[in-house]
Design a protein around this motif. Structure first.
Motif: not given
Length: 82
Positions: A58, A60, A66, A68
């Motif tokens: 994950e 950021s 963002d 994933e």
């Protein structure tokens, strides 16, 4: 000797699930597994015991949105044919 074949494309969630199910069908059971990688077909020979791993990332980042990512790894020793 090491040889690597990889392929990435954008697909819908349903298409991704279908591709995973196809891979699972080929790995299941005995004998060779015919694995599609892009427009190439690879005949692999999974052993009866596999190493299985899942990695989730994950991120950021400071720039951009963002992200994933899920990486599933199946690994095995190639058994010599008698």
């Amino acid at each position: 000797m090491s040889e690597k074949t990889d392929h990435e494309e954008s697909v819908s969630r349903d298409e991704a699930a279908d591709l995973l199910q196809e891979l699972a069908r080929e790995v299941r059971g005995e004998g060779p597994a015919d694995i599609h990688v892009g427009n190439k077909m690879l005949a692999l020979n999974p052993s009866s015991v596999l190493e299985y791993g899942v990695e989730v990332e994950e991120r950021s980042p400071m720039i951009g949105g963002d992200h994933e990512k899920i990486t599933v790894t199946l690994k095995w020793e190639v058994e010599d044919e008698a």
